[in-house]
Design a protein around this motif. Structure first.
Motif, PDB file in Angstrom:
ATOM      1  N   ARG A  49       2.957  -4.921   3.529  1.00 12.44           N
ATOM      2  CA  ARG A  49       2.709  -5.700   4.743  1.00 12.44           C
ATOM      3  C   ARG A  49       3.857  -5.526   5.711  1.00 12.44           C
ATOM      4  O   ARG A  49       5.000  -5.318   5.339  1.00 12.44           O
ATOM      5  N   SER A 110      -1.327 -19.813  15.667  1.00 12.36           N
ATOM      6  CA  SER A 110      -2.350 -18.962  15.056  1.00 12.36           C
ATOM      7  C   SER A 110      -3.468 -19.758  14.400  1.00 12.36           C
ATOM      8  O   SER A 110      -4.587 -19.284  14.299  1.00 12.36           O
ATOM      9  N   TRP A 111      -3.182 -20.966  13.970  1.00 15.43           N
ATOM     10  CA  TRP A 111      -4.242 -21.749  13.330  1.00 15.43           C
ATOM     11  C   TRP A 111      -4.646 -22.983  14.120  1.00 15.43           C
ATOM     12  O   TRP A 111      -5.747 -23.495  13.956  1.00 15.43           O
ATOM     13  N   GLU A 128     -10.197 -18.063   6.154  1.00 12.78           N
ATOM     14  CA  GLU A 128      -9.383 -16.856   6.057  1.00 12.78           C
ATOM     15  C   GLU A 128      -8.186 -16.940   7.002  1.00 12.78           C
ATOM     16  O   GLU A 128      -7.074 -16.565   6.645  1.00 12.78           O
ATOM     17  N   GLN A 129      -8.409 -17.449   8.191  1.00 13.58           N
ATOM     18  CA  GLN A 129      -7.306 -17.624   9.154  1.00 13.58           C
ATOM     19  C   GLN A 129      -6.259 -18.587   8.578  1.00 13.58           C
ATOM     20  O   GLN A 129      -5.062 -18.358   8.702  1.00 13.58           O
ATOM     21  N   ARG A 131      -5.733 -19.183   5.386  1.00 10.27           N
ATOM     22  CA  ARG A 131      -5.085 -18.510   4.264  1.00 10.27           C
ATOM     23  C   ARG A 131      -3.970 -17.596   4.764  1.00 10.27           C
ATOM     24  O   ARG A 131      -2.859 -17.575   4.215  1.00 10.27           O
ATOM     25  N   LEU A 132      -4.260 -16.841   5.824  1.00 12.62           N
ATOM     26  CA  LEU A 132      -3.249 -15.943   6.393  1.00 12.62           C
ATOM     27  C   LEU A 132      -2.073 -16.726   6.972  1.00 12.62           C
ATOM     28  O   LEU A 132      -0.916 -16.325   6.827  1.00 12.62           O
ATOM     29  N   ARG A 135       0.049 -17.900   4.098  1.00  8.94           N
ATOM     30  CA  ARG A 135       0.818 -16.771   3.572  1.00  8.94           C
ATOM     31  C   ARG A 135       2.041 -16.510   4.455  1.00  8.94           C
ATOM     32  O   ARG A 135       3.154 -16.295   3.963  1.00  8.94           O
ATOM     33  N   ASP A 136       1.848 -16.541   5.776  1.00  8.74           N
ATOM     34  CA  ASP A 136       2.958 -16.285   6.694  1.00  8.74           C
ATOM     35  C   ASP A 136       4.005 -17.392   6.642  1.00  8.74           C
ATOM     36  O   ASP A 136       5.209 -17.123   6.708  1.00  8.74           O
TER      37      ASP A 136
END
Length: 147
Positions: A49, A110-111, A128-129, A131-132, A135-136
Motif C-alpha cells: 500500500r 473521507s467518511w 467499505e468506505q 473500513r478503509l 484502516r487509515d
C-alpha cells in the motif's frame, strides 16, 4: 569534523533519498526491532500500500541538515549547539503536530463528507468506505506509536 556525541571523526554527508527508507515498526519477541521498508514514492513494501508521508523529502532534508549543523558545531560552541538542536526539535514537533492534524482532517472528511452532503449526520456511510477509513486511522496511529 568530529561527532560531538561520540567524539569520533565523521565525514559530512548529504542525506540520501534515492533508495528505500527504513522505518522501525516495533519490537519483536526476541527484543529486537523489525523494519518496514518504504520506497521513496511512499510504497510500503510489506503491504504493497501507498503510505502518505507526514513530511516532504525537502522538509525532512532541511531538518536533518539543521540537526547535523547543530551537532557539528558542538566542539566550537557547546551551548549554542544544544540551543540550536532545541530549536530544531521545537520546529520539528510543531510541524509534526500540524501534519498529523491535517492528516486527521483528511481522514475525517473521507467518511463524514457523504453524510453531511446528504444532510444526514450519522447516516450509514458505505461500509467499505468506513473500513478503509478505519484502516487509515489505525495505520496513522501505529506510525505515531512507533516514532
Amino acid at each position: 569534523m568530529t561527532d560531538a556525541t561520540t567524539g569520533r571523526g565523521v565525514e559530512p554527508r548529504e542525506p540520501a533519498r534515492s533508495g528505500p527508507t527504513v522505518a522501525p515498526t516495533g519490537g519483536t519477541e526476541h527484543g529486537g526491532t523489525e523494519s518496514r521498508v518504504t520506497t521513496p514514492g511512499g510504497i510500503d513494501t510489506e503491504s504493497g500500500r501507498e503510505t502518505t508521508p507526514l513530511f516532504t523529502h525537502d522538509e525532512s532534508d532541511t531538518f536533518e541538515l539543521q540537526l547535523q549543523h547543530a551537532v557539528s558545531g558542538f566542539v566550537d560552541g557547546p551551548r549554542a549547539a544544544v540551543e540550536e538542536a532545541d530549536h530544531v526539535l521545537e520546529e520539528l514537533t510543531g510541524r509534526l503536530t500540524e501534519a498529523v492534524a491535517q492528516r486527521r482532517r483528511t481522514l475525517r472528511g473521507s467518511w463524514q463528507s457523504r453524510d453531511v452532503a446528504e444532510d444526514r449526520p450519522g447516516s450509514s456511510t458505505d461500509t467499505e468506505q468506513l473500513r478503509l477509513a478505519l484502516r487509515d486511522y489505525r495505520e496513522l496511529a501505529e506510525r505515531l506509536l512507533h516514532i
